[in-house]
Design a protein around this motif. Structure first.
Motif, mmCIF file in Angstrom:
data_model
loop_
_atom_site.group_PDB
_atom_site.id
_atom_site.type_symbol
_atom_site.label_atom_id
_atom_site.label_comp_id
_atom_site.label_asym_id
_atom_site.label_seq_id
_atom_site.Cartn_x
_atom_site.Cartn_y
_atom_site.Cartn_z
ATOM 1 N N ARG A 29 27.241 1.992 18.089
ATOM 2 C CA ARG A 29 26.673 1.010 17.158
ATOM 3 C C ARG A 29 25.161 0.922 17.317
ATOM 4 O O ARG A 29 24.425 0.844 16.328
ATOM 5 C CB ARG A 29 27.298 -0.359 17.383
ATOM 6 C CG ARG A 29 28.676 -0.495 16.835
ATOM 7 C CD ARG A 29 29.219 -1.869 17.046
ATOM 8 N NE ARG A 29 30.595 -1.953 16.584
ATOM 9 C CZ ARG A 29 31.459 -2.850 16.984
ATOM 10 N NH1 ARG A 29 31.102 -3.762 17.877
ATOM 11 N NH2 ARG A 29 32.685 -2.848 16.514
ATOM 12 N N ALA A 30 24.696 0.925 18.546
ATOM 13 C CA ALA A 30 23.253 0.847 18.788
ATOM 14 C C ALA A 30 22.551 2.081 18.243
ATOM 15 O O ALA A 30 21.501 1.981 17.607
ATOM 16 C CB ALA A 30 22.982 0.686 20.288
ATOM 17 N N ALA A 58 13.435 6.416 21.834
ATOM 18 C CA ALA A 58 14.537 5.571 22.291
ATOM 19 C C ALA A 58 15.882 6.262 22.077
ATOM 20 O O ALA A 58 16.777 6.164 22.918
ATOM 21 C CB ALA A 58 14.501 4.231 21.574
ATOM 22 N N LEU A 59 16.030 6.955 20.966
ATOM 23 C CA LEU A 59 17.280 7.673 20.706
ATOM 24 C C LEU A 59 17.509 8.790 21.714
ATOM 25 O O LEU A 59 18.643 9.084 22.074
ATOM 26 C CB LEU A 59 17.260 8.264 19.292
ATOM 27 C CG LEU A 59 17.648 7.318 18.174
ATOM 28 C CD1 LEU A 59 17.330 7.938 16.826
ATOM 29 C CD2 LEU A 59 19.114 6.954 18.271
ATOM 30 N N ASN A 60 16.441 9.403 22.177
ATOM 31 C CA ASN A 60 16.562 10.530 23.105
ATOM 32 C C ASN A 60 16.487 10.108 24.568
ATOM 33 O O ASN A 60 16.458 10.966 25.446
ATOM 34 C CB ASN A 60 15.480 11.576 22.810
ATOM 35 C CG ASN A 60 15.674 12.204 21.451
ATOM 36 O OD1 ASN A 60 16.799 12.394 21.010
ATOM 37 N ND2 ASN A 60 14.579 12.499 20.774
ATOM 38 N N ALA A 61 16.441 8.805 24.831
ATOM 39 C CA ALA A 61 16.374 8.321 26.216
ATOM 40 C C ALA A 61 17.657 8.681 26.946
ATOM 41 O O ALA A 61 18.756 8.495 26.428
ATOM 42 C CB ALA A 61 16.157 6.815 26.245
ATOM 43 N N GLU A 68 17.439 -1.127 24.572
ATOM 44 C CA GLU A 68 16.597 -1.578 25.679
ATOM 45 C C GLU A 68 15.325 -0.742 25.758
ATOM 46 O O GLU A 68 14.234 -1.271 25.972
ATOM 47 C CB GLU A 68 17.357 -1.485 26.999
ATOM 48 C CG GLU A 68 18.475 -2.489 27.144
ATOM 49 C CD GLU A 68 19.315 -2.238 28.384
ATOM 50 O OE1 GLU A 68 19.051 -1.254 29.115
ATOM 51 O OE2 GLU A 68 20.251 -3.022 28.609
ATOM 52 N N ARG A 69 15.469 0.549 25.574
ATOM 53 C CA ARG A 69 14.306 1.438 25.635
ATOM 54 C C ARG A 69 13.330 1.127 24.504
ATOM 55 O O ARG A 69 12.118 1.111 24.705
ATOM 56 C CB ARG A 69 14.770 2.895 25.560
ATOM 57 C CG ARG A 69 13.659 3.888 25.609
ATOM 58 C CD ARG A 69 12.964 3.870 26.963
ATOM 59 N NE ARG A 69 11.830 4.770 26.921
ATOM 60 C CZ ARG A 69 10.711 4.557 27.574
ATOM 61 N NH1 ARG A 69 10.564 3.506 28.341
ATOM 62 N NH2 ARG A 69 9.720 5.400 27.487
ATOM 63 N N LEU A 73 9.383 -0.075 24.707
ATOM 64 C CA LEU A 73 8.304 0.599 23.988
ATOM 65 C C LEU A 73 7.546 -0.377 23.088
ATOM 66 O O LEU A 73 6.313 -0.310 22.989
ATOM 67 C CB LEU A 73 8.862 1.756 23.158
ATOM 68 C CG LEU A 73 9.376 2.942 23.950
ATOM 69 C CD1 LEU A 73 10.146 3.907 23.049
ATOM 70 C CD2 LEU A 73 8.237 3.651 24.646
ATOM 71 N N ALA A 74 8.249 -1.286 22.445
ATOM 72 C CA ALA A 74 7.586 -2.279 21.589
ATOM 73 C C ALA A 74 6.682 -3.182 22.420
ATOM 74 O O ALA A 74 5.563 -3.513 22.005
ATOM 75 C CB ALA A 74 8.627 -3.110 20.842
ATOM 76 N N GLN A 75 7.150 -3.581 23.602
ATOM 77 C CA GLN A 75 6.334 -4.420 24.477
ATOM 78 C C GLN A 75 5.089 -3.652 24.939
ATOM 79 O O GLN A 75 3.987 -4.211 24.970
ATOM 80 C CB GLN A 75 7.155 -4.870 25.684
ATOM 81 C CG GLN A 75 6.415 -5.822 26.586
ATOM 82 C CD GLN A 75 7.276 -6.275 27.753
ATOM 83 O OE1 GLN A 75 8.220 -5.596 28.144
ATOM 84 N NE2 GLN A 75 6.956 -7.421 28.300
ATOM 85 N N GLU A 76 5.246 -2.381 25.278
ATOM 86 C CA GLU A 76 4.090 -1.577 25.673
ATOM 87 C C GLU A 76 3.096 -1.444 24.522
ATOM 88 O O GLU A 76 1.879 -1.493 24.734
ATOM 89 C CB GLU A 76 4.551 -0.192 26.133
ATOM 90 C CG GLU A 76 5.290 -0.202 27.456
ATOM 91 C CD GLU A 76 5.894 1.152 27.800
ATOM 92 O OE1 GLU A 76 5.739 2.103 27.009
ATOM 93 O OE2 GLU A 76 6.520 1.254 28.859
#
Length: 104
Positions: A29-30, A58-61, A68-69, A73-76
């Motif tokens: 779902r994510a 994030a998809l390739n994390a 979460e990833r 990234l958004a916070q960074e």
């Protein structure tokens, strides 16, 4: 009364197989949500605080969930934009007031 007791027993059991299947469903779902984000325009992604590259990253994390990833990234990105706007070049915020300004 017996049906309720049995139902509660099944829920509290939570064996490893059901947890594993639940994790797979949540992960799918994510990932589907991440793919849906890729269909958004760049201006909408920017409003959210991410770029198309962030969503792909994030998809390739390989570790953790992609949601979460993406949040990391958004916070960074927000921190980087704040430092750029204020002329700061350091990697860490200097004072507690900087953290409060970033949150606002």
């Amino acid at each position: 009364m017996t049906a309720v007791a049995n139902d509660n027993a099944c829920q509290s059991n939570g064996n490893a197989i059901s947890r594993f299947i639940r994790k797979i469903i949540e992960s799918r779902r994510a990932r589907r949500g991440m793919h849906d984000m890729l269909s958004l325009g760049d201006h909408l992604l920017r409003d959210i605080g991410v770029t198309r590259f962030d969503v792909h990253t994030a998809l390739n994390a390989s570790n953790g969930s992609c949601g979460e990833r993406l949040a990391i990234l958004a916070q960074e990105n927000r921190r980087s934009q704040y430092r750029h706007a204020c002329g700061k070049t350091g990697s860490a915020l200097q004072t507690k007031d900087d953290t409060v300004k970033l949150a606002a």
